[in-house]
Design a protein around this motif. Sequence first.
Motif, PDB file in Angstrom:
ATOM      1  N   GLU A 449      26.367 -34.627 -10.958  1.00 43.99           N
ATOM      2  CA  GLU A 449      24.193 -34.694 -11.511  1.00 43.99           C
ATOM      3  C   GLU A 449      23.301 -34.379 -10.352  1.00 43.99           C
ATOM      4  O   GLU A 449      23.507 -35.762  -9.149  1.00 43.99           O
ATOM      5  N   PRO A 450      22.379 -34.523 -10.659  1.00 45.76           N
ATOM      6  CA  PRO A 450      20.846 -35.416  -9.269  1.00 45.76           C
ATOM      7  C   PRO A 450      21.379 -36.486  -9.068  1.00 45.76           C
ATOM      8  O   PRO A 450      21.838 -37.595 -10.340  1.00 45.76           O
ATOM      9  N   VAL A 451      21.012 -36.745  -8.333  1.00 49.27           N
ATOM     10  CA  VAL A 451      20.458 -38.581  -7.850  1.00 49.27           C
ATOM     11  C   VAL A 451      18.893 -39.133  -7.969  1.00 49.27           C
ATOM     12  O   VAL A 451      18.351 -37.824  -8.338  1.00 49.27           O
ATOM     13  N   LEU A 452      18.745 -39.715  -9.226  1.00 51.90           N
ATOM     14  CA  LEU A 452      17.704 -40.153  -9.419  1.00 51.90           C
ATOM     15  C   LEU A 452      16.650 -41.485  -8.270  1.00 51.90           C
ATOM     16  O   LEU A 452      17.742 -42.616  -8.097  1.00 51.90           O
ATOM     17  N   PHE A 453      15.867 -40.922  -7.659  1.00 49.87           N
ATOM     18  CA  PHE A 453      15.471 -42.429  -7.052  1.00 49.87           C
ATOM     19  C   PHE A 453      14.311 -43.123  -8.057  1.00 49.87           C
ATOM     20  O   PHE A 453      13.200 -42.296  -8.529  1.00 49.87           O
ATOM     21  N   THR A 454      13.975 -44.172  -7.359  1.00 52.35           N
ATOM     22  CA  THR A 454      13.568 -45.826  -8.993  1.00 52.35           C
ATOM     23  C   THR A 454      12.691 -46.099  -7.638  1.00 52.35           C
ATOM     24  O   THR A 454      13.546 -46.997  -6.477  1.00 52.35           O
ATOM     25  N   ASP A 455      11.378 -45.557  -7.476  1.00 53.03           N
ATOM     26  CA  ASP A 455      10.564 -46.739  -6.766  1.00 53.03           C
ATOM     27  C   ASP A 455      10.188 -48.105  -7.047  1.00 53.03           C
ATOM     28  O   ASP A 455       9.506 -48.813  -8.135  1.00 53.03           O
ATOM     29  N   LEU A 456      10.645 -49.358  -6.035  1.00 52.85           N
ATOM     30  CA  LEU A 456      10.356 -50.936  -6.267  1.00 52.85           C
ATOM     31  C   LEU A 456       9.057 -51.029  -4.997  1.00 52.85           C
ATOM     32  O   LEU A 456       9.328 -52.172  -4.992  1.00 52.85           O
ATOM     33  N   SER A 457       8.668 -50.394  -5.100  1.00 53.64           N
ATOM     34  CA  SER A 457       7.419 -51.368  -3.825  1.00 53.64           C
ATOM     35  C   SER A 457       6.528 -51.900  -3.946  1.00 53.64           C
ATOM     36  O   SER A 457       5.891 -51.851  -5.431  1.00 53.64           O
ATOM     37  N   THR A 458       5.935 -53.004  -2.808  1.00 56.16           N
ATOM     38  CA  THR A 458       5.172 -53.696  -3.353  1.00 56.16           C
ATOM     39  C   THR A 458       4.204 -53.743  -2.011  1.00 56.16           C
ATOM     40  O   THR A 458       4.156 -53.776  -1.637  1.00 56.16           O
ATOM     41  N   THR A 459       3.276 -55.020  -2.734  1.00 56.44           N
ATOM     42  CA  THR A 459       1.735 -54.669  -1.791  1.00 56.44           C
ATOM     43  C   THR A 459       1.595 -56.264  -1.433  1.00 56.44           C
ATOM     44  O   THR A 459       2.289 -57.047  -1.942  1.00 56.44           O
ATOM     45  N   GLU A 460       1.113 -56.764  -0.138  1.00 55.44           N
ATOM     46  CA  GLU A 460       0.949 -57.979   0.468  1.00 55.44           C
ATOM     47  C   GLU A 460      -0.041 -58.586  -0.532  1.00 55.44           C
ATOM     48  O   GLU A 460      -0.065 -60.336  -0.850  1.00 55.44           O
ATOM     49  N   SER A 461      -1.132 -58.294  -0.858  1.00 52.63           N
ATOM     50  CA  SER A 461      -1.787 -58.952  -1.446  1.00 52.63           C
ATOM     51  C   SER A 461      -2.439 -57.489  -2.955  1.00 52.63           C
ATOM     52  O   SER A 461      -3.886 -58.117  -3.272  1.00 52.63           O
ATOM     53  N   GLY A 462      -1.869 -57.097  -3.533  1.00 50.95           N
ATOM     54  CA  GLY A 462      -1.948 -56.715  -4.859  1.00 50.95           C
ATOM     55  C   GLY A 462      -3.105 -55.056  -4.612  1.00 50.95           C
ATOM     56  O   GLY A 462      -2.913 -54.780  -5.296  1.00 50.95           O
ATOM     57  N   GLN A 463      -3.007 -54.900  -3.342  1.00 55.37           N
ATOM     58  CA  GLN A 463      -3.596 -53.838  -3.223  1.00 55.37           C
ATOM     59  C   GLN A 463      -3.080 -52.141  -3.718  1.00 55.37           C
ATOM     60  O   GLN A 463      -1.662 -52.188  -3.687  1.00 55.37           O
ATOM     61  N   ARG A 464      -3.310 -50.951  -4.179  1.00 56.21           N
ATOM     62  CA  ARG A 464      -3.170 -50.136  -5.440  1.00 56.21           C
ATOM     63  C   ARG A 464      -2.271 -49.595  -3.919  1.00 56.21           C
ATOM     64  O   ARG A 464      -2.809 -48.857  -3.205  1.00 56.21           O
ATOM     65  N   ILE A 465      -1.000 -48.593  -4.365  1.00 59.91           N
ATOM     66  CA  ILE A 465      -0.235 -47.818  -4.035  1.00 59.91           C
ATOM     67  C   ILE A 465      -0.628 -46.493  -4.324  1.00 59.91           C
ATOM     68  O   ILE A 465      -0.907 -45.693  -5.193  1.00 59.91           O
ATOM     69  N   THR A 466      -1.646 -45.665  -2.981  1.00 61.46           N
ATOM     70  CA  THR A 466      -2.195 -44.114  -3.453  1.00 61.46           C
ATOM     71  C   THR A 466      -1.130 -43.180  -3.774  1.00 61.46           C
ATOM     72  O   THR A 466      -1.278 -42.498  -3.663  1.00 61.46           O
ATOM     73  N   GLY A 467       0.276 -42.953  -2.904  1.00 62.46           N
ATOM     74  CA  GLY A 467       0.974 -42.175  -2.473  1.00 62.46           C
ATOM     75  C   GLY A 467       1.979 -42.646  -1.674  1.00 62.46           C
ATOM     76  O   GLY A 467       2.732 -43.610  -2.313  1.00 62.46           O
ATOM     77  N   TYR A 468       3.181 -41.367  -2.484  1.00 57.38           N
ATOM     78  CA  TYR A 468       4.969 -41.807  -1.751  1.00 57.38           C
ATOM     79  C   TYR A 468       5.124 -39.872  -1.173  1.00 57.38           C
ATOM     80  O   TYR A 468       4.489 -39.728  -2.003  1.00 57.38           O
ATOM     81  N   ALA A 469       6.071 -40.342   0.102  1.00 65.36           N
ATOM     82  CA  ALA A 469       6.719 -39.557   0.169  1.00 65.36           C
ATOM     83  C   ALA A 469       8.332 -39.876   0.439  1.00 65.36           C
ATOM     84  O   ALA A 469       8.541 -41.048   1.460  1.00 65.36           O
ATOM     85  N   TRP A 470       9.248 -38.129  -0.435  1.00 64.70           N
ATOM     86  CA  TRP A 470      10.487 -38.400  -0.496  1.00 64.70           C
ATOM     87  C   TRP A 470      11.056 -37.455   0.506  1.00 64.70           C
ATOM     88  O   TRP A 470      10.588 -36.846   0.549  1.00 64.70           O
ATOM     89  N   ASP A 471      11.861 -37.895   1.563  1.00 67.70           N
ATOM     90  CA  ASP A 471      12.308 -37.166   2.359  1.00 67.70           C
ATOM     91  C   ASP A 471      14.312 -38.041   2.057  1.00 67.70           C
ATOM     92  O   ASP A 471      14.612 -39.240   2.246  1.00 67.70           O
TER      93      ASP A 471
END
Length: 785
Positions: A449-471
Amino acid sequence: MALLFLLAPGNLRADHIVGGEFQYLFIGWLNDDPSTGIRRYQVYLNVYRDCIGGGACFDGGDNLDRKAPKETCVVQPGEPAKSADMHITVYDGDRVVPEYSSLSVPFVGGFSDVSVNLGNPCLVLTEEVCQELHTYTFTLELPVSDDPYTIAYQRCCRNESIRNLLNGNSIGATYFIQILPEAQLRENDSPRFNIFPPIAICINADFRIDLGAEDNNGDSLAYKMCDAKIGAGRDELGPGPRTPTPFDDLAPLIESPFPYTSVQYLEPRYNVDNQLGVGSQLRIDPVTGELSGRPLYPGTHVIAVCVEEWSRDSVPVFLGETKREFQLSVSRCGSTVSADLLETEIDEQGRFYIKQCGFGPNTIINESTLESSITSYDWELLGPGGSPLSGTSRDFNTNINQRGIYEGQMFLNRNSFAENCKDTALFLLEVLPGIDPDFETTEVVCDPEPVLFTDLSTTESGQRITGYAWDFGDSTARGRSLNRAPSYLYQRGGEFNAVLTVTDENGCADSISKPVPYFPSPRTLLLEPDQGFGCAPYTKDFINRSIPISDAYTFEWQFGDGGSSDARDPTHEYEQPGRYDVYLGVTSPIGCFVDTIFQELVDVRTSPIADFGFLPERPTNVLPDFTVTDRSIGANNYRYTVTNGQGDQLFTTPLAEFDYRLRDTATLYINQLVSHPSGCQDSITKSISLYLTNAFTAPNAFTPNGDGVNDQWRPEGYWEGASDYRLRIWNRWGELIFATSDVEGAWDGTFKGSNSPGGGYLWDVAFVNSQGEVESFKGGLVLIR
């Protein structure tokens, strides 16, 4: 410096004298007995020469051999010239000391290079310079005198390229030292310079060179610029009228007495205080002996410095002066120091902008060049609240836990005397909150089956994450994604290093990698298709196209004829015709298993065997026709192709057998292609050539009576391709009466100019045929008179 004598003084070339200096040491009394009143001195004379293009000979030595002196040296290729003898003269006041009027000093040992010392650690020389040094040493035995002793060495001539002297190539040089009466009484040693003189400095660049000296007696030393002295020369050269003296010569046998004439500087630019030219700031520190300046004019210059020796009595006593004269080239150089940092970008003011993403420790990477010329680094940074941060290492380490933009600067060689040796980098360090990237994946067991990838990233001061790049780590173009929560079906099994890079609204990015194990079994086992059948013996490649698999999986093959393999993509040879079932079982590293049987996967068919022969096997120039006879097995179709040595096709036929005629001696190649009813084919190629035979007939009699008929005897035959032909004829007593190596040669019935008698004679013929074989024949003949 050595001088070279040719047949006439006008041919002498000794224009590479560049400098010299004396030193003397008191080494005791004659026979170690003070009552003799004779003091012994060990004297050293350093002589420097310009070695560009080979230079001149050192006196008594050879400029070609650095290991041992020679009697001659070469001025130009093919022009040997004997070098001048090395000698010095000693004066007591203005009187020559008789035993030292022309003291010969041997050339002992070789010579050494004088190192380039630019006096500026941040420059590199871009022009060729070369000087060499030889030290002469000798011993003097002198009584105490009320007058100074002068030890002198004179040679002509100076380098013609000298810039700061008038008629530099027409005047020689005098190197001398005096032992004053007070120095004699004190058993004094003269000072010794610490280093060799500089041979090159850089135009328009500051320099500092230590020309200080040491004194064994602890006397006080004072340094000053002084003028070079003239000595030895050419009578016919030089400014104004000249009156020859006993000392005028290129290599005088007796040096002239003290005092010596100073050189004429090329005024107004040059004088004794401005030996590098007005404005070049040349000076020598009177206390330390440090020579410094900033030369403005390129070219070769003669420089002279003196060190005065004074006693340390309450009332100082002057003990003498040591002069060093040397040639200094002001050359073009390149700067080696440039401040540079590993930056994010350069701002409009030319400052290095460095972005730090994440609070805490950080290293600013220094990329300044040339590292070997940099002796110090000084970092200054205004940290949070204006607190100063500093460092002296090449790279700069910080530990800032507060967001902000901080100004700083990095100095190279901050305290250097040379401006070209300094450089500064201004920089801005922006500290931004960091990112904590993280993700998790679903576990895949035996079902692919396909592998499902789940993002769990956080930031130090609550700034917004604007981009994701998977390899996803499988090194494929499709193994990437910009989605926040992608899924991915791997096409092969293995453990993959998946990487997630996240970017926040400040442009900061950070990455994390995690292993993703993926070892399911394929849903279906697949093989790469082939041509459908093979001809025995048949070698088949089994290419496993099952998805997902890798070399980490276990494979079991059964090929249906008793053969097996555990390779992923095996190769197997089937020897007998037939249809074969193939079994494949696959087990993943975590134990997932799948297998299948490929029914009648391999179809091996009967093959014919190509073969043919020639009749006759060796066609000849006499009988050039031959027949190709079929010897193949299991064939029902035929195709022959005849080609020459160049690959040109000459003839084709579908017949099983055919006739052919060879028309010359070239080799022909015949290919037979045969087919079996199964569709299998076979082929074979053989060659055939015309075999040359040498046939002849030998008459049994001849009549050499001059009637023009049968007057000569020789064998008649076909000799093409033959070599080493030989015909011999003997009489009845075994005497050889005729021989020839010419196939057209014939016996006319005579021997040594006389007619041979009628009767029987014997003959033999030998030659090497076209195949390289030796053939021979013999027989008899009758001469009829």
